[in-house]
Motif scaffolding. Sequence first.
Motif, PDB file in Angstrom:
ATOM      1  N   PRO A  87       9.497  -1.361  -9.929  1.00 47.43           N
ATOM      2  CA  PRO A  87      10.290  -2.568 -10.172  1.00 47.43           C
ATOM      3  C   PRO A  87       9.582  -3.537 -11.107  1.00 47.43           C
ATOM      4  O   PRO A  87       8.402  -3.832 -10.935  1.00 47.43           O
ATOM      5  N   ASP A  88      10.321  -4.038 -12.083  1.00 45.02           N
ATOM      6  CA  ASP A  88       9.737  -4.906 -13.106  1.00 45.02           C
ATOM      7  C   ASP A  88      10.615  -6.138 -13.298  1.00 45.02           C
ATOM      8  O   ASP A  88      11.670  -6.062 -13.920  1.00 45.02           O
ATOM      9  N   GLY A  89      10.225  -7.264 -12.738  1.00 45.91           N
ATOM     10  CA  GLY A  89      10.918  -8.511 -13.036  1.00 45.91           C
ATOM     11  C   GLY A  89      11.762  -9.052 -11.901  1.00 45.91           C
ATOM     12  O   GLY A  89      12.107  -8.364 -10.937  1.00 45.91           O
ATOM     13  N   ILE A  90      12.108 -10.319 -12.072  1.00 48.82           N
ATOM     14  CA  ILE A  90      12.818 -11.043 -11.026  1.00 48.82           C
ATOM     15  C   ILE A  90      14.248 -10.535 -10.841  1.00 48.82           C
ATOM     16  O   ILE A  90      14.804 -10.595  -9.750  1.00 48.82           O
ATOM     17  N   GLY A  91      14.866 -10.003 -11.916  1.00 52.44           N
ATOM     18  CA  GLY A  91      16.230  -9.497 -11.792  1.00 52.44           C
ATOM     19  C   GLY A  91      16.343  -8.369 -10.788  1.00 52.44           C
ATOM     20  O   GLY A  91      17.273  -8.324  -9.975  1.00 52.44           O
ATOM     21  N   VAL A  92      15.374  -7.447 -10.810  1.00 51.00           N
ATOM     22  CA  VAL A  92      15.375  -6.328  -9.865  1.00 51.00           C
ATOM     23  C   VAL A  92      15.106  -6.836  -8.457  1.00 51.00           C
ATOM     24  O   VAL A  92      15.702  -6.360  -7.483  1.00 51.00           O
ATOM     25  N   GLU A  93      14.230  -7.821  -8.341  1.00 45.60           N
ATOM     26  CA  GLU A  93      13.954  -8.393  -7.023  1.00 45.60           C
ATOM     27  C   GLU A  93      15.200  -9.042  -6.436  1.00 45.60           C
ATOM     28  O   GLU A  93      15.494  -8.890  -5.248  1.00 45.60           O
ATOM     29  N   LEU A  94      15.948  -9.746  -7.286  1.00 43.51           N
ATOM     30  CA  LEU A  94      17.174 -10.389  -6.811  1.00 43.51           C
ATOM     31  C   LEU A  94      18.216  -9.351  -6.413  1.00 43.51           C
ATOM     32  O   LEU A  94      18.931  -9.526  -5.421  1.00 43.51           O
ATOM     33  N   SER A  95      18.315  -8.278  -7.172  1.00 38.95           N
ATOM     34  CA  SER A  95      19.295  -7.237  -6.831  1.00 38.95           C
ATOM     35  C   SER A  95      18.937  -6.586  -5.507  1.00 38.95           C
ATOM     36  O   SER A  95      19.827  -6.212  -4.731  1.00 38.95           O
ATOM     37  N   ALA A  96      17.639  -6.451  -5.212  1.00 41.67           N
ATOM     38  CA  ALA A  96      17.234  -5.903  -3.920  1.00 41.67           C
ATOM     39  C   ALA A  96      17.622  -6.845  -2.792  1.00 41.67           C
ATOM     40  O   ALA A  96      18.092  -6.409  -1.731  1.00 41.67           O
ATOM     41  N   ARG A  97      17.449  -8.134  -3.011  1.00 43.32           N
ATOM     42  CA  ARG A  97      17.791  -9.109  -1.980  1.00 43.32           C
ATOM     43  C   ARG A  97      19.290  -9.137  -1.713  1.00 43.32           C
ATOM     44  O   ARG A  97      19.722  -9.440  -0.603  1.00 43.32           O
ATOM     45  N   MET A  98      20.082  -8.828  -2.721  1.00 43.77           N
ATOM     46  CA  MET A  98      21.531  -8.763  -2.509  1.00 43.77           C
ATOM     47  C   MET A  98      21.901  -7.682  -1.507  1.00 43.77           C
ATOM     48  O   MET A  98      22.933  -7.764  -0.844  1.00 43.77           O
ATOM     49  N   THR A  99      21.077  -6.666  -1.404  1.00 45.78           N
ATOM     50  CA  THR A  99      21.352  -5.578  -0.463  1.00 45.78           C
ATOM     51  C   THR A  99      20.743  -5.858   0.903  1.00 45.78           C
ATOM     52  O   THR A  99      20.837  -5.029   1.812  1.00 45.78           O
ATOM     53  N   GLY A 100      20.080  -7.011   1.050  1.00 42.51           N
ATOM     54  CA  GLY A 100      19.432  -7.339   2.303  1.00 42.51           C
ATOM     55  C   GLY A 100      18.019  -6.818   2.405  1.00 42.51           C
ATOM     56  O   GLY A 100      17.396  -6.886   3.468  1.00 42.51           O
ATOM     57  N   SER A 101      17.458  -6.302   1.300  1.00 45.03           N
ATOM     58  CA  SER A 101      16.094  -5.781   1.283  1.00 45.03           C
ATOM     59  C   SER A 101      15.211  -6.687   0.439  1.00 45.03           C
ATOM     60  O   SER A 101      15.693  -7.602  -0.219  1.00 45.03           O
ATOM     61  N   SER A 102      13.922  -6.417   0.456  1.00 44.45           N
ATOM     62  CA  SER A 102      13.000  -7.154  -0.394  1.00 44.45           C
ATOM     63  C   SER A 102      11.921  -6.209  -0.894  1.00 44.45           C
ATOM     64  O   SER A 102      11.447  -5.346  -0.147  1.00 44.45           O
ATOM     65  N   LEU A 103      11.548  -6.346  -2.151  1.00 40.72           N
ATOM     66  CA  LEU A 103      10.524  -5.506  -2.752  1.00 40.72           C
ATOM     67  C   LEU A 103       9.139  -6.045  -2.397  1.00 40.72           C
ATOM     68  O   LEU A 103       8.905  -7.251  -2.414  1.00 40.72           O
ATOM     69  N   THR A 104       8.238  -5.148  -2.102  1.00 39.42           N
ATOM     70  CA  THR A 104       6.893  -5.542  -1.697  1.00 39.42           C
ATOM     71  C   THR A 104       6.152  -6.263  -2.810  1.00 39.42           C
ATOM     72  O   THR A 104       5.467  -7.256  -2.576  1.00 39.42           O
ATOM     73  N   GLU A 105       6.302  -5.783  -4.053  1.00 38.87           N
ATOM     74  CA  GLU A 105       5.549  -6.360  -5.166  1.00 38.87           C
ATOM     75  C   GLU A 105       6.269  -6.083  -6.476  1.00 38.87           C
ATOM     76  O   GLU A 105       6.925  -5.048  -6.643  1.00 38.87           O
ATOM     77  N   ASN A 106       6.152  -7.024  -7.405  1.00 38.12           N
ATOM     78  CA  ASN A 106       6.658  -6.841  -8.759  1.00 38.12           C
ATOM     79  C   ASN A 106       5.631  -6.030  -9.541  1.00 38.12           C
ATOM     80  O   ASN A 106       4.528  -6.512  -9.812  1.00 38.12           O
ATOM     81  N   LEU A 107       5.964  -4.804  -9.917  1.00 33.92           N
ATOM     82  CA  LEU A 107       5.013  -3.895 -10.573  1.00 33.92           C
ATOM     83  C   LEU A 107       5.299  -3.806 -12.064  1.00 33.92           C
ATOM     84  O   LEU A 107       5.480  -2.719 -12.611  1.00 33.92           O
ATOM     85  N   ASN A 108       5.368  -4.950 -12.747  1.00 33.42           N
ATOM     86  CA  ASN A 108       5.666  -4.936 -14.178  1.00 33.42           C
ATOM     87  C   ASN A 108       4.568  -4.219 -14.948  1.00 33.42           C
ATOM     88  O   ASN A 108       3.377  -4.309 -14.619  1.00 33.42           O
ATOM     89  N   GLY A 109       4.977  -3.525 -15.999  1.00 36.83           N
ATOM     90  CA  GLY A 109       4.054  -2.671 -16.739  1.00 36.83           C
ATOM     91  C   GLY A 109       2.895  -3.399 -17.382  1.00 36.83           C
ATOM     92  O   GLY A 109       1.794  -2.845 -17.523  1.00 36.83           O
ATOM     93  N   THR A 110       3.090  -4.649 -17.779  1.00 29.60           N
ATOM     94  CA  THR A 110       2.050  -5.397 -18.472  1.00 29.60           C
ATOM     95  C   THR A 110       0.860  -5.687 -17.565  1.00 29.60           C
ATOM     96  O   THR A 110      -0.273  -5.795 -18.031  1.00 29.60           O
ATOM     97  N   ASP A 111       1.094  -5.821 -16.264  1.00 23.67           N
ATOM     98  CA  ASP A 111       0.003  -6.031 -15.308  1.00 23.67           C
ATOM     99  C   ASP A 111      -0.412  -4.730 -14.615  1.00 23.67           C
ATOM    100  O   ASP A 111      -1.601  -4.488 -14.383  1.00 23.67           O
ATOM    101  N   PHE A 112       0.572  -3.902 -14.299  1.00 22.58           N
ATOM    102  CA  PHE A 112       0.289  -2.683 -13.540  1.00 22.58           C
ATOM    103  C   PHE A 112      -0.519  -1.684 -14.361  1.00 22.58           C
ATOM    104  O   PHE A 112      -1.478  -1.085 -13.839  1.00 22.58           O
ATOM    105  N   THR A 113      -0.164  -1.490 -15.635  1.00 21.35           N
ATOM    106  CA  THR A 113      -0.823  -0.455 -16.431  1.00 21.35           C
ATOM    107  C   THR A 113      -2.317  -0.724 -16.633  1.00 21.35           C
ATOM    108  O   THR A 113      -3.139   0.186 -16.436  1.00 21.35           O
ATOM    109  N   PRO A 114      -2.743  -1.941 -17.003  1.00 22.40           N
ATOM    110  CA  PRO A 114      -4.196  -2.187 -17.084  1.00 22.40           C
ATOM    111  C   PRO A 114      -4.908  -1.974 -15.753  1.00 22.40           C
ATOM    112  O   PRO A 114      -6.048  -1.492 -15.726  1.00 22.40           O
ATOM    113  N   ALA A 115      -4.240  -2.334 -14.631  1.00 20.90           N
ATOM    114  CA  ALA A 115      -4.853  -2.097 -13.316  1.00 20.90           C
ATOM    115  C   ALA A 115      -5.023  -0.603 -13.072  1.00 20.90           C
ATOM    116  O   ALA A 115      -6.052  -0.157 -12.530  1.00 20.90           O
ATOM    117  N   LEU A 116      -4.032   0.188 -13.463  1.00 20.94           N
ATOM    118  CA  LEU A 116      -4.124   1.639 -13.340  1.00 20.94           C
ATOM    119  C   LEU A 116      -5.266   2.175 -14.192  1.00 20.94           C
ATOM    120  O   LEU A 116      -6.058   3.018 -13.747  1.00 20.94           O
TER     121      LEU A 116
END
Length: 468
Positions: A87-116
């Motif tokens: 998941p990358d960004g607030i839009g995906v997080e909001l769409s998850a909340r619409m289903t009654g769920s919540s994402l554990t973490e925003n894994l956007n590529g700009t931060d996730f890839t250097p960590a990897l």
Amino acid sequence: MTFANQTDFTQLPTFPVDQRPSTTPTDDTIELFGLDVVSQPSQVVIDRLLTPGRRSRVAFFNAHCGNVMAGDADYADALMTADEVLPDGIGVELSARMTGSSLTENLNGTDFTPALLKRAAAQGLSVFLLGARPGVAEDAADRLCLDIPGLRVVGTRDGYDGMADEVATIRAVNLARPDILLVAAGVPMQDLWIARNAHRLHPRICLGVGALFDFLAGRVRRAPAWVRGARCEWVWRLASEPRRMARRYLIGNVAFLTRAARAAFARQDKSDAVARVMDILLAGAALLLLSPFALLVAAAIRLDSKGPVFFRQTRVGKDGQHFSMLKFRSMYLDAEARRAELLATSDREGVCFKSRTDPRITKIGRVLRRYSIDELPQIWNILRGDMSIVGPRPALPSEVAAYPERALERLVCKPGLTGIWQVSGRAEIGFDKMIDMDIAYVRSRSVLLNIILITMTFRAVLGGRGAY
């Protein structure tokens, strides 16, 4: 920049498709638009990707990806068959909340890839950078080598002439024998390219990383940390490249949230979903449209007095559940400590304290309160599901503890950003009358009534009656 040795790679192993181990997650995912989107901390995902013997095709999913996927069946298939969709960004997080769920973490590529890559470097693994304009991948590799000591970059190749010959490109990648391949060719091209050639590519991990190389190379300046922390990086990019990004963010984000709301509505009971979808659509649109203004307000607060931009306070929600409510800070830092000594000066009858001349309010705070601007961050509470757009105002636990029994009925529904007493005079209305209004709303609430109250709110805000 120093590249790792690239010789003696003539004898290369092959990886037939039918011998690749299955890597599709079986749990810790949320289904969105037919995709199993990962809902796990970044370190857990990185551990899984770097498991010895594992091969993974990784895609990032944001609002723009969702819009492209809706009109491109091949791209949709590339995402659905990926081993990991992050998941990358607030839009995906909001769409998850619409289903009654919540994402554990925003894994956007700009931060996730250097960590990897940092973890990969510690294990002696190597990386190949493919894509972007000529010269960008090389500069990005230089930056990665500076930022991640020990990282082995075994090759770079641009996304223009460098990717024109697919066979030659794949051969160049495989000859370099990287463990990780980063492809920066934009959506949908990068994911289509990786999916189409996955059976011919030898790297253990292949990721489509979008604009990452441009950020690393300094071609595109990334938003400051405080903007990213406020989940408004898209506003920064829009301001930096308005002509290129206007359609993607201003039109595309609204289209994505609308599509997400329709999908969520179809999965829920209609009676429970109508009010929630209305909250999500209106609050989501408000968040997108008001984010630039909110950044200006945040800057004004920081300039006016010391302290954080936001004020968090525990409030009582539906059925007496506590939650953390957000506001723009309108008081000095010692406001909570000074509250007790000011209770006797309240201009409002009942258990709810209000003072027209409250000395704890800052100069900018008086303006924010006059026009209810301090309440705007509660849009986030609405999107989280703690609040609704319309409903009784959320009370302090100390206030609820002093409620007479009849007042507890106002806790039957979610608290709201606006409501009957807000459009009728706000703080000028006494406690008992406020309770009467809130109980009347609880017993007669409907979509039509909510629409009427939302419309009346604009007049109340501009008039400023009872706002202090």
